[in-house]
Design an enzyme around this catalytic site. Structure first.
Site, PDB file in Angstrom:
ATOM      1  CE  LYS A 192       0.646   0.899   4.738  1.00 37.84           C
ATOM      2  NZ  LYS A 192       0.934   2.249   5.110  1.00 37.84           N
ATOM      3  CB  THR A 249      -1.392   4.663   3.262  1.00 37.12           C
ATOM      4  OG1 THR A 249      -1.610   3.891   4.466  1.00 37.12           O
ATOM      5  CG2 THR A 249       0.097   5.102   3.421  1.00 37.12           C
TER       6      THR A 249
END
Length: 340
Positions: A192, A249
């Site tokens: 990610k 994120t």
């Protein structure tokens, strides 16, 4: 009440140490920096990483790693991926089979393409296999330190170890689930960061929400494609350590990877970005590792490949986006077959 050692006094290590201390555990944080140890012990602050946050009195710091882990029921390892092996070598003489070893680092090692838990086993021996636990999920240190609601996952090959970690951390602000898919949890947490770099670049270029939504969605497809090839459970990528961590994120200025990508999108060169950040940007190193692994396994990961070219071949960010938009036609459902 347990004795817990936290190895690493960055923002995430400190925030997790605060959760443990708030749960009335005695927490000993190890740092290699004497000035940081003195600040934590004398002022109950860690101003470089968590400014304006007061640390609990049952959280102390130590520059001696042996003293930090002495009598600890659990050891929490929270250091950058590139430091994992060196720190584990320091730890090796002082750990025992009765301790639970938890790591909360996110990355993949270039060249070896190993996950964090595999690196730890390399250095500490296969005997720690059932002691190892991964902690991951959508969690900014800044919010955890302020006791804002946060939910994470702990994963281990040995359910009892995961449950020990769950009991250590869980409280009314910090909810913890267990998941037996160690590979999926680690891969989701690592990859990610690559997509978050891309999201920051997109924002830095001035593109809108449409572009970022596409990037996150197609990034998730890439993560699942590689993860399932490594025998991860595809459902893990629909959970906290997959789509959950990806959202937080890619959309928050708390994210170092988003901030680094944003600077790249605005025209900064990589070394200047890293110098100005002053903290490790895991997505850069992980991009190299994931690109190498995708080439080795012949797995198409066009976003990762484009970011690799931008970071390491100095390709212009807008040209990377243009190339992604002009790829050949494909079918979305066939391309999302990793989830089926």
């Amino acid at each position: 009440m347990e004795q817990v050692a936290v190895i690493g006094a960055g923002s995430w290590g400190t925030a997790l140490a605060m959760v443990l201390a708030n749960n009335q555990h005695n927490v000993n944080v190890w740092s290699h920096r004497e000035d940081q140890v003195n600040e934590i012990n004398h002022h109950h602050t860690n101003s470089k990483y968590l400014p304006d946050v007061k640390l609990p009195s049952n959280l102390v710091a130590n520059a001696d790693i042996q003293e930090a882990v002495e009598n600890a029921k659990a050891i929490l390892l929270v250091v950058p991926t590139k430091a994992i092996r060196e720190v584990c070598r320091k730890l090796r003489p002082f750990i025992n089979t009765n301790q639970t070893l938890i790591h909360a680092s996110k990355g993949i090692e270039p060249e070896t393409h190993k996950r964090i838990s595999e690196m730890i086993e390399d250095e500490l021996g296969e005997g720690v296999h059932d002691q190892l636990v991964v902690l991951s999920g959508p969690s900014h240190a800044e919010e955890v330190a302020l006791k804002q609601p946060t939910t994470v996952t702990v994963s281990s090959y040995h359910l009892k170890s995961a449950e020990i970690a769950q009991d250590l951390f869980m409280n009314e602000h910090f909810r913890v689930y267990t998941n037996e898919d160690v590979v999926g949890v680690e891969i989701g947490g690592a990859l990610k960061n690559i997509i978050a770099l891309g999201a920051g670049i997109s924002d830095g270029l001035g593109y809108g929400d449409n572009a970022k939504a596409a990037l996150i969605t197609r990034g998730l497809a890439e993560i699942a494609r590689l993860g399932t090839q490594l025998n991860a459970n595809p459902l893990t990528f629909a959970g906290l350590t997959g789509v959950g961590d990806l959202i937080v994120t890619c959309t928050s200025q708390h994210s170092r990877n988003w901030r680094a990508g944003n600077m790249l999108g605005r025209g900064y060169v990589l070394q200047d970005v890293l110098d100005q950040m002053g903290m490790v940007v895991e997505g850069v190193r992980t991009t190299k590792a994931a690109y190498q692994l995708s080439q080795k396994l012949n797995i198409p990961m066009p976003i990762t490949e484009g970011l690799y070219e931008l970071l390491f071949d100095e390709k212009d960010p807008k040209h990377v986006v243009d190339d992604l938009m002009n790829r050949g036609k494909t079918k979305e459902l066939e391309d999302l077959s990793s989830f089926l």
